[in-house]
Every structure is written in structure tokens, then in C-alpha cells.
Design a protein around this motif. Structure first.
Motif, PDB file in Angstrom:
ATOM      1  N   GLN A 209       0.834  -1.379  -0.015  1.00 42.04           N
ATOM      2  CA  GLN A 209      -0.234   0.061   0.059  1.00 42.04           C
ATOM      3  C   GLN A 209       0.629   1.256  -0.038  1.00 42.04           C
ATOM      4  OE1 GLN A 209      -2.287  -0.552   3.520  1.00 42.04           O
ATOM      5  NE2 GLN A 209      -3.756  -2.135   2.478  1.00 42.04           N
ATOM      6  N   LEU A 210       1.952   1.297   0.660  1.00 41.59           N
ATOM      7  CA  LEU A 210       2.970   2.470   0.866  1.00 41.59           C
ATOM      8  C   LEU A 210       3.585   2.716  -0.489  1.00 41.59           C
ATOM      9  CD1 LEU A 210       4.345   1.973   4.429  1.00 41.59           C
ATOM     10  CD2 LEU A 210       2.925   3.743   3.838  1.00 41.59           C
ATOM     11  N   LYS A 211       3.998   1.386  -1.004  1.00 41.54           N
ATOM     12  CA  LYS A 211       4.692   1.613  -2.410  1.00 41.54           C
ATOM     13  C   LYS A 211       3.818   2.281  -3.389  1.00 41.54           C
ATOM     14  CE  LYS A 211       7.964  -2.315  -1.784  1.00 41.54           C
ATOM     15  NZ  LYS A 211       8.278  -3.597  -2.446  1.00 41.54           N
ATOM     16  N   GLU A 212       2.613   1.676  -3.552  1.00 42.56           N
ATOM     17  CA  GLU A 212       1.752   2.174  -4.563  1.00 42.56           C
ATOM     18  C   GLU A 212       1.008   3.667  -4.071  1.00 42.56           C
ATOM     19  OE1 GLU A 212      -0.874  -1.269  -4.922  1.00 42.56           O
ATOM     20  OE2 GLU A 212       1.130  -2.675  -5.363  1.00 42.56           O
ATOM     21  N   ASP A 213       1.493   4.219  -3.094  1.00 44.09           N
ATOM     22  CA  ASP A 213       0.776   5.469  -2.540  1.00 44.09           C
ATOM     23  C   ASP A 213      -0.508   5.292  -2.374  1.00 44.09           C
ATOM     24  OD1 ASP A 213       3.119   7.010  -2.413  1.00 44.09           O
ATOM     25  OD2 ASP A 213       3.260   7.337  -4.533  1.00 44.09           O
ATOM     26  N   ARG A 214      -1.068   4.144  -2.107  1.00 46.15           N
ATOM     27  CA  ARG A 214      -2.524   4.175  -1.427  1.00 46.15           C
ATOM     28  C   ARG A 214      -2.636   4.444  -0.079  1.00 46.15           C
ATOM     29  NH1 ARG A 214      -3.996  -1.529  -1.989  1.00 46.15           N
ATOM     30  NH2 ARG A 214      -1.973  -2.123  -2.855  1.00 46.15           N
TER      31      ARG A 214
END
Lengths: 158, 291
Positions: B36-41
Motif C-alpha cells: 500500500q505504501l509503495k503504491e501510494d495508496r
């Protein structure tokens, strides 16, 4: 900004390195230590190419921050072979041709080593379950499974 | 991913203090949080690693015979725990369905609950065992039934200053069995199209005195099949009874159409899985074929 020191052991060598809290363990291993045997595939835990062993447990190094590895013992694919030669599981994959393009192979090896460390005599179902998190698009898995069954049959695992 | 502050508190009070700020997220296994953090979600200013807090990483027997599982205990630790396998086998079975072995070695029970996915594999078993979620915050402690935590997909009742510290599995009465089954096209690395956990308790005359049925992937949250439970209470197990319970469970479900399955298909799966899990749980308690 908020850099911190990571102290851990990788393939038996003590490491101490400045890290960014956003670095994944995978980025630390590849970009800081140059251990490029561990591969980056999907980057979200689906493909298993980045599998390493941390404190005895296999995991996807793309799904762990390097900062979590403080004081941990890490084994990567580079840590399997010794001066005497390949690890038994590597040897079996070579004998059976259980690798084609080779991209998934480091991850498969780490999952297999994790399996044999826990269960020296797995059956076919246990082998398939253990490598279920490692995606291989070349082999169709047959030769990988046969190779790992051969390790079992020979009882050769260190 | 924006830069964040990485903290490793050693106690729950330290953890609550760190959590009580905007965009502070708990990190246990990271198997959901990190993508989620990597995909900026998800935006994070503070990431709090909870794995150095002993109270959150232990499994301990309660004095009354129940079991307390720290929220950061991994799926693998639970699946391999002798006491969980002996006393709460449906939980041991369900955590071993999550993702791959690599994921199970990291993923935590608390994460499976707090991510509030309708498909969370560990949750239906917790609900049918009547598990409690122990929450701590700046205002003190509160315990809720696990199903009371969820308010929607990915949403829970937890306030910014609150954390899920542990899960308590209550001591079970004699003659109790629970079974979880899910349907997935692939056995591993897949998300339940539908899942059902059924728990029954029988009395000395083999009548069902308690039933808790929980459904996964067929509503905005994991949910109890209360109509199905009502059909069972006071009855003697039979295939016909379990057919009726399955039909009731299908109407308890409120599934949607998506790429993994249509709503109608999911309702059908619920009825089949409900019947099968009830039959399988009964088999653990009564010898011989069902009437």
C-alpha cells in the motif's frame, strides 16, 4: 534526513550500514551490499523471486523494511554454496535441469532450503506447497519438483 | 513513498503514544501495508514496528482455559502452535491458507483482522470461536467481539489512538467443533471467492445447543449467518438440517458481483460450504454417518 544504522549478519558476515527507513530489505541487499542474486520481480509479495531467509524464516525481502532487520541473521542465495561446492538443493536443480531463464531460481532455492530445514523428508504435496509462493513461468515446475524429490530421496540435505 | 519516521516501541503504552498522531501506521508483517505504501495508496508519517513488544508477540494460556494471542503473532507461529492445533484447529487451518509460506512467516493475526478485508481467512474461524479483540488506547482498554470491529471494507472502529493488542479465544464447552472451508480457483496464493466457518456445540442428547457461523467474501465485512444459526439451535444434526442451514446462510450473505465471482455464484458457494463445514464439524463429535 532520518537515516539510521542497520546492524545485521548477512551470509555469516556482520554488516553495519546507513539506511533510509524506506529501503526494503531487498533494496538493502542488492543496492547496498551488491548481493544481486536476490531478484526483484513483482515487488509486492506475489512472485517469490526475492525470497531470503531471515532468522530461519523464508520471506519476501520486498515486503520487509531493512530497518526491521536490526540484529537479524539473513541468508541469501549467495550464502548457499561453499568452497566445497553447491548446496545439495542447488546440485539437485542442476542435475534435473530445474531451471530455464533462471530468474526465479534464487527464490525457489531459498524456499526449498527453508522447507528442508523444517522437514527433511517432504512428500510431493509438501514440496509443491512450499514453492507455491515462487512463480516460475518457464519450467512448468515439473523438473523443480523432481529435483527436490531427489534431494529427499538421497537424504543429502546438509 | 514519502519519508517516514520509523519507530520500534518496547511496550504497549509507548506504542499508543506513537500511534496517537496523524498518518501513523502499525507494522507487523507488512504484507498488506508495504505494498500500500509503495503504491501510494496509503500515506505514512510514522511507521511503528510492533514486533519488539513482548505482549503482542506471545501466545499465552488464560487461567479459565482460553487462549490469548498477541496481535503481532505470525500465521506460521499460530499454525505450528500445539495448543492452537489442539484446541482451536479451525484457526490453525485457516491461517495456513493465507498467501504463501513466505507471507505466512510474516503476516500477523492482528493484521489479518485490522486490514478488515471481507476475505480475511483467519477471521471467520475467530468469529465462530467467539473470539474477543482486546483494544488499548489513551482512554484505556476495551474488548469487542471480533465481528464488531469491522465497519466496512478496510475500515474498523479503531480510533487513531487505539491499537489491537491481542485476541482472546474463549474456553470452549465440551462437544464443540469448528471447521473453516473456503473456495478458491487455486489452493494457495489466492483470495476466497467465499468462505464459511461453522462451529457447533452439542449437548448430551446430541442436540445442537450453540452454533456460530461466519462468512467471508460475501459482504462488505466478514459476517455472521444468524438465520442459519437459528435453524440449527435445538435440532439434532442431519443432512436435511444442514441443507436448510446452508440455504439460510445463502440468504444471510450479501455478496457483490466482481471478477472473482458473481453474487449468485457466491450465494451458492455459501450454501454448499455451510453444509459441508457443518457436516465436517459434526463428524468430529459424532461417530458414524449423518441421518
Amino acid at each position: 534526513m532520518s537515516k539510521e544504522i542497520l546492524a545485521c549478519t548477512v551470509n555469516g558476515d556482520k554488516q553495519s550500514s546507513l539506511i533510509d527507513p524506506r529501503d526494503t530489505l531487498l533494496e538493502f541487499l542488492r543496492d547496498r551490499l551488491g548481493l544481486t542474486g536476490t531478484k526483484e520481480g513483482c515487488s509486492n509479495g506475489n512472485c517469490g523471486s526475492c525470497t531470503v531467509i531471515v532468522d530461519g524464516q523464508t520471506l519476501c525481502s520486498c515486503l520487509m523494511f531493512a530497518a526491521e532487520a536490526q540484529e537479524c541473521e539473513i541468508t541469501t542465495v549467495e550464502g548457499l554454496a561453499t568452497v566445497e561446492g553447491f548446496h545439495e538443493v542447488q546440485d539437485a536443480l542442476v542435475r534435473h535441469g530445474g531451471t530455464q531463464c533462471g530468474f526465479c531460481t534464487p527464490g525457489v532455492l531459498m524456499s526449498a532450503v527453508g522447507l528442508f530445514n523444517e522437514n527433511p523428508n517432504p512428500n510431493e504435496d509438501e514440496i509443491r506447497l512450499a514453492i507455491a509462493g515462487n512463480i516460475c513461468r518457464c519450467t512448468g515446475y515439473e523438473k523443480i519438483v523432481k529435483a527436490l524429490q531427489d534431494v529427499t530421496a538421497n537424504g543429502e540435505v546438509a | 513513498m514519502d519519508l517516514f519516521n520509523f519507530q520500534t516501541p518496547r511496550s504497549i503504552p509507548e506504542l499508543i503514544a506513537a500511534k496517537n498522531s496523524a498518518n501513523a501506521w502499525l507494522l507487523a508483517g507488512g504484507t498488506d501495508l508495504i505494498p500500500q505504501l509503495k503504491e501510494d495508496r496509503r500515506k505514512a508519517e510514522t511507521i511503528i514496528d510492533v514486533k519488539k513488544i513482548a505482549a503482542m508477540t506471545n501466545i499465552s494460556a488464560e487461567q479459565d482455559g482460553g487462549l490469548n494471542i498477541g496481535a503481532a503473532v505470525t500465521a506460521t507461529t499460530i499454525a505450528q502452535s500445539e495448543i492452537v492445533c489442539a484446541s482451536y484447529p479451525a484457526l490453525a487451518y485457516s491461517v495456513a491458507l493465507i498467501g504463501s509460506r513466505q507471507v505466512q512467516n510474516r503476516a500477523s493475526l492482528g493484521g489479518n483482522v485490522c486490514n478488515a478485508a471481507p476475505s480475511a481467512d483467519a477471521v471467520p474461524a475467530l468469529m465462530s470461536y467467539g473470539a474477543l479483540a482486546n483494544i488499548e488506547g489513551t482512554k484505556g482498554k476495551r474488548s469487542l467481539m471480533v465481528e464488531e470491529i469491522f465497519t466496512g471494507p478496510g475500515r474498523t472502529v479503531l480510533e487513531q489512538d487505539e491499537v489491537l493488542a491481542s485476541i482472546t479465544l474463549p474456553a470452549l464447552p465440551e462437544n464443540t467443533a469448528a471447521v473453516y472451508q473456503r473456495f478458491t480457483p487455486r489452493r494457495e496464493m489466492d483470495i476466497a471467492v467465499a468462505g464459511v466457518s461453522s462451529r457447533i456445540t452439542l449437548d448430551a442428547n446430541s442436540k445442537i445447543v450453540d452454533a456460530k457461523i461466519a462468512l467471508a467474501s460475501v459482504g462488505p465485512t466478514p459476517l455472521r449467518a444468524k438465520a442459519a444459526e437459528m435453524t440449527l439451535i435445538g435440532e439434532v444434526p442431519s443432512l436435511k438440517l444442514f441443507e436448510a442451514a446452508g440455504a439460510a446462510a445463502a440468504s444471510d450473505a450479501s455478496p457483490i458481483d466482481d471478477t472473482r465471482g458473481s453474487a449468485d455464484y457466491r450465494r451458492h458457494l455459501v450454501s454448499v460450504l455451510c453444509r459441508r463445514t457443518l457436516a465436517s464439524a459434526t463428524k468430529e463429535l459424532i461417530q458414524g454417518d449423518l441421518p
